[in-house]
Design a protein around this motif. Structure first.
Motif, PDB file in Angstrom:
ATOM      1  N   MET A   1       0.677  -0.913  -0.227  1.00  0.00           N
ATOM      2  CA  MET A   1       0.300  -0.206   0.253  1.00  0.00           C
ATOM      3  C   MET A   1       0.932   1.525   0.048  1.00  0.00           C
ATOM      4  O   MET A   1       1.662   1.438   0.651  1.00  0.00           O
ATOM      5  N   GLU A   2       0.322   2.118  -1.131  1.00  0.00           N
ATOM      6  CA  GLU A   2       1.202   3.361  -0.910  1.00  0.00           C
ATOM      7  C   GLU A   2       1.094   4.243   0.497  1.00  0.00           C
ATOM      8  O   GLU A   2       0.325   4.469   0.679  1.00  0.00           O
ATOM      9  N   LEU A   3       1.432   5.144   0.048  1.00  0.00           N
ATOM     10  CA  LEU A   3       1.135   6.404   1.399  1.00  0.00           C
ATOM     11  C   LEU A   3       0.134   6.618   1.693  1.00  0.00           C
ATOM     12  O   LEU A   3      -0.397   7.252   2.707  1.00  0.00           O
ATOM     13  N   HIS A   4       0.326   7.430   0.195  1.00  0.00           N
ATOM     14  CA  HIS A   4      -1.545   7.934  -0.666  1.00  0.00           C
ATOM     15  C   HIS A   4      -2.160   7.396   0.007  1.00  0.00           C
ATOM     16  O   HIS A   4      -3.276   8.133   0.490  1.00  0.00           O
ATOM     17  N   ASP A   5      -2.527   5.931   0.047  1.00  0.00           N
ATOM     18  CA  ASP A   5      -3.453   4.942   0.308  1.00  0.00           C
ATOM     19  C   ASP A   5      -3.767   5.033   1.922  1.00  0.00           C
ATOM     20  O   ASP A   5      -4.899   5.462   2.546  1.00  0.00           O
ATOM     21  N   VAL A   6      -2.479   5.032   1.935  1.00  0.00           N
ATOM     22  CA  VAL A   6      -2.905   5.577   3.890  1.00  0.00           C
ATOM     23  C   VAL A   6      -3.029   6.721   4.526  1.00  0.00           C
ATOM     24  O   VAL A   6      -3.981   6.624   5.556  1.00  0.00           O
ATOM     25  N   TRP A   7      -2.705   7.419   3.761  1.00  0.00           N
ATOM     26  CA  TRP A   7      -3.421   8.609   4.512  1.00  0.00           C
ATOM     27  C   TRP A   7      -4.677   8.328   4.174  1.00  0.00           C
ATOM     28  O   TRP A   7      -5.280   9.642   4.537  1.00  0.00           O
ATOM     29  N   PHE A   8      -5.325   8.233   2.977  1.00  0.00           N
ATOM     30  CA  PHE A   8      -6.475   8.432   2.807  1.00  0.00           C
ATOM     31  C   PHE A   8      -7.024   7.500   3.921  1.00  0.00           C
ATOM     32  O   PHE A   8      -8.472   7.977   4.533  1.00  0.00           O
ATOM     33  N   VAL A   9      -6.845   6.310   4.145  1.00  0.00           N
ATOM     34  CA  VAL A   9      -7.271   5.544   5.605  1.00  0.00           C
ATOM     35  C   VAL A   9      -7.110   6.630   6.472  1.00  0.00           C
ATOM     36  O   VAL A   9      -8.294   6.569   7.374  1.00  0.00           O
TER      37      VAL A   9
ATOM     38  N   LEU B   1       4.932  12.357   2.702  1.00  0.00           N
ATOM     39  CA  LEU B   1       3.634  12.327   3.017  1.00  0.00           C
ATOM     40  C   LEU B   1       4.269  10.924   4.346  1.00  0.00           C
ATOM     41  O   LEU B   1       3.758  10.195   5.578  1.00  0.00           O
ATOM     42  N   LYS B   2       6.149  11.071   4.131  1.00  0.00           N
ATOM     43  CA  LYS B   2       6.749  10.075   5.522  1.00  0.00           C
ATOM     44  C   LYS B   2       7.001  10.525   6.572  1.00  0.00           C
ATOM     45  O   LYS B   2       6.874  10.491   7.214  1.00  0.00           O
ATOM     46  N   ILE B   3       7.429  11.947   6.562  1.00  0.00           N
ATOM     47  CA  ILE B   3       7.526  13.272   7.204  1.00  0.00           C
ATOM     48  C   ILE B   3       6.465  13.018   8.515  1.00  0.00           C
ATOM     49  O   ILE B   3       6.064  13.163   9.301  1.00  0.00           O
ATOM     50  N   MET B   4       5.006  13.538   7.259  1.00  0.00           N
ATOM     51  CA  MET B   4       3.666  13.203   8.009  1.00  0.00           C
ATOM     52  C   MET B   4       2.952  11.723   9.456  1.00  0.00           C
ATOM     53  O   MET B   4       2.478  12.381  10.098  1.00  0.00           O
ATOM     54  N   THR B   5       4.073  10.429   8.370  1.00  0.00           N
ATOM     55  CA  THR B   5       3.630   9.478   9.174  1.00  0.00           C
ATOM     56  C   THR B   5       4.459   8.901   9.988  1.00  0.00           C
ATOM     57  O   THR B   5       4.034   8.774  10.927  1.00  0.00           O
ATOM     58  N   TRP B   6       5.978   9.846  10.257  1.00  0.00           N
ATOM     59  CA  TRP B   6       6.349   9.427  11.709  1.00  0.00           C
ATOM     60  C   TRP B   6       5.911  11.042  12.709  1.00  0.00           C
ATOM     61  O   TRP B   6       5.912  10.421  14.075  1.00  0.00           O
ATOM     62  N   CYS B   7       5.043  11.449  12.393  1.00  0.00           N
ATOM     63  CA  CYS B   7       4.495  12.708  12.998  1.00  0.00           C
ATOM     64  C   CYS B   7       3.554  11.986  13.863  1.00  0.00           C
ATOM     65  O   CYS B   7       3.705  12.067  14.800  1.00  0.00           O
ATOM     66  N   ALA B   8       2.894  12.209  12.289  1.00  0.00           N
ATOM     67  CA  ALA B   8       1.346  10.913  13.294  1.00  0.00           C
ATOM     68  C   ALA B   8       1.868   9.528  14.206  1.00  0.00           C
ATOM     69  O   ALA B   8       1.185   9.963  15.211  1.00  0.00           O
ATOM     70  N   ALA B   9       2.308   9.054  14.110  1.00  0.00           N
ATOM     71  CA  ALA B   9       2.581   7.466  14.666  1.00  0.00           C
ATOM     72  C   ALA B   9       2.927   7.978  16.283  1.00  0.00           C
ATOM     73  O   ALA B   9       2.708   7.751  17.282  1.00  0.00           O
ATOM     74  N   ILE B  10       3.558   9.631  16.546  1.00  0.00           N
ATOM     75  CA  ILE B  10       4.152  10.013  17.521  1.00  0.00           C
ATOM     76  C   ILE B  10       3.697  10.845  18.079  1.00  0.00           C
ATOM     77  O   ILE B  10       3.096  10.503  19.775  1.00  0.00           O
ATOM     78  N   ALA B  11       2.524  11.753  17.762  1.00  0.00           N
ATOM     79  CA  ALA B  11       1.778  12.370  18.249  1.00  0.00           C
ATOM     80  C   ALA B  11       0.144  11.784  18.784  1.00  0.00           C
ATOM     81  O   ALA B  11      -0.229  11.919  20.498  1.00  0.00           O
ATOM     82  N   THR B  12      -0.204  10.784  17.748  1.00  0.00           N
ATOM     83  CA  THR B  12      -1.664  10.033  18.593  1.00  0.00           C
ATOM     84  C   THR B  12      -2.059   9.501  18.918  1.00  0.00           C
ATOM     85  O   THR B  12      -2.574   9.936  19.662  1.00  0.00           O
ATOM     86  N   PRO B  13      -1.142   8.353  19.730  1.00  0.00           N
ATOM     87  CA  PRO B  13      -1.370   7.972  20.441  1.00  0.00           C
ATOM     88  C   PRO B  13      -1.206   8.809  22.211  1.00  0.00           C
ATOM     89  O   PRO B  13      -1.779   8.905  22.796  1.00  0.00           O
TER      90      PRO B  13
END
Length: 333
Positions: free
Chosen positions: A1-9, A295-307
């Protein structure tokens, strides 16, 4: 799954969280006229969401911010094409927040009554307009080859979108009624349960009609499963509130919201905003997304902040978990 698909989810999950949480406090705001018999009961209703309503709106900010960063073309077309409805929603949310904070600042009855009117209308109007907006996103709007919306304001208020507005309005009000039964004691709790039964039946008819229309026009086997889950959960929520199990009913009404949003996003993918003029002009997860590095930078930020955000918000609900009633309202109110 591409990162743009991940961010759609991810964006679908953020909107689900927003509608689940803000949905019940919109519903409680509507109930200040439908359920409350006097000023004290209105205060009880407002107090049930007083500690949490502002935290619920964080999900909206996050969903809008994620859309802006992950799919800038989607954000630009959506917020320019739907400018007036979204502006009305924004103004309502601002006035609503002011109403919660200012209502008790002065003792005059007229002052407090006017702010209570504001809470009602600024809960009802966004609850309806969010359904209209998402109905148009799924149905498709007039987008040209330059990714610009070329329709008019009146094009947004088509029968499908208006039915979508009724879905969110009735579903949020039912969700709020169940939440009220879960969070109150005494006569107001009993009346909330009775009202939830009536609203649940009306909501079931509207939700089933809208999701069936969506399924027939643009659904597939996966979205059909989501429709079945949404309808079954809603029926279960009505059955649970009938037997006095408010916790189960609230959880099932939340499942209804989640399944309905999932169904809409399933029928939307891989588009993010279909064009009704030419399918080739539709915005998709590919042509509307940011660069892979973004999208890669956003993914790392979301993984840290969301919990952290989830833990804090969960703790807030735990602290304010007790029921309240008219006996908890001071005479001065």
């Amino acid at each position: 799954m591409e990162l743009h698909d991940v961010w759609f989810v991810v964006i679908a999950v953020l909107w689900t969280g927003y509608f689940f949480l803000e949905g019940f406090d919109f519903g409680v705001g509507v109930l200040t006229k439908l359920l409350a018999r006097n000023r004290v009961e209105k205060r009880v209703l407002i107090n049930t969401i007083g500690p949490v309503w502002d935290g619920n709106e964080v999900w909206l900010l996050t969903a809008a911010g994620a859309t802006f960063a992950a799919f800038p073309d989607w954000y630009a077309t959506l917020f320019s094409g739907f400018y007036l409805p979204l502006l009305v929603i924004l103004v309502c949310l601002i006035v609503r927040g002011v109403a919660f904070e200012y209502r008790a600042k002065r003792p005059e009855e007229k002052w407090q009554r006017n702010w209570e009117q504001a809470i009602f209308w600024t809960s009802l109007i966004p609850a309806f307009l969010w359904g209209v907006a998402f109905g148009n996103i799924v149905r498709g709007v007039q987008i040209d080859a330059t990714k610009e919306y070329v329709g008019t304001l009146f094009d947004l208020f088509n029968p499908y979108a208006l039915l979508g507005g009724l879905v969110t309005l009735t579903l949020f009000t039912f969700h709020g009624t169940v939440f009220t039964a879960l969070k109150t004691v005494g006569d107001i709790r009993v009346r909330a349960r009775k009202l939830a039964l009536v609203l649940g039946l009306v909501t079931a008819v509207v939700v089933t009609g809208f999701l069936s229309w969506t399924q027939v026009s643009r659904g597939d086997g996966t979205s059909l499963v989501a429709v079945a889950v949404a309808v079954a959960a809603l029926v279960g929520a009505v059955g649970a509130i009938k037997t006095g199990r408010e916790g189960w009913s609230f959880a099932l009404s939340g499942v209804t919201i989640a399944a309905a949003i999932a169904m809409l996003f399933l029928t939307l993918f891989p588009n993010v905003m279909p064009s009704s003029l030419n399918p080739d002009w539709s915005l998709t997860v590919t042509n509307a997304s940011s660069s892979p590095y973004t999208l890669k930078i956003m993914t790392w930020c979301a993984a840290i902040a969301t919990p952290v955000v989830l833990l804090y918000q969960g703790w807030t609900y735990w602290v304010f978990r007790k029921r309240i009633g008219t006996q908890h309202i001071a005479d001065a109110h």
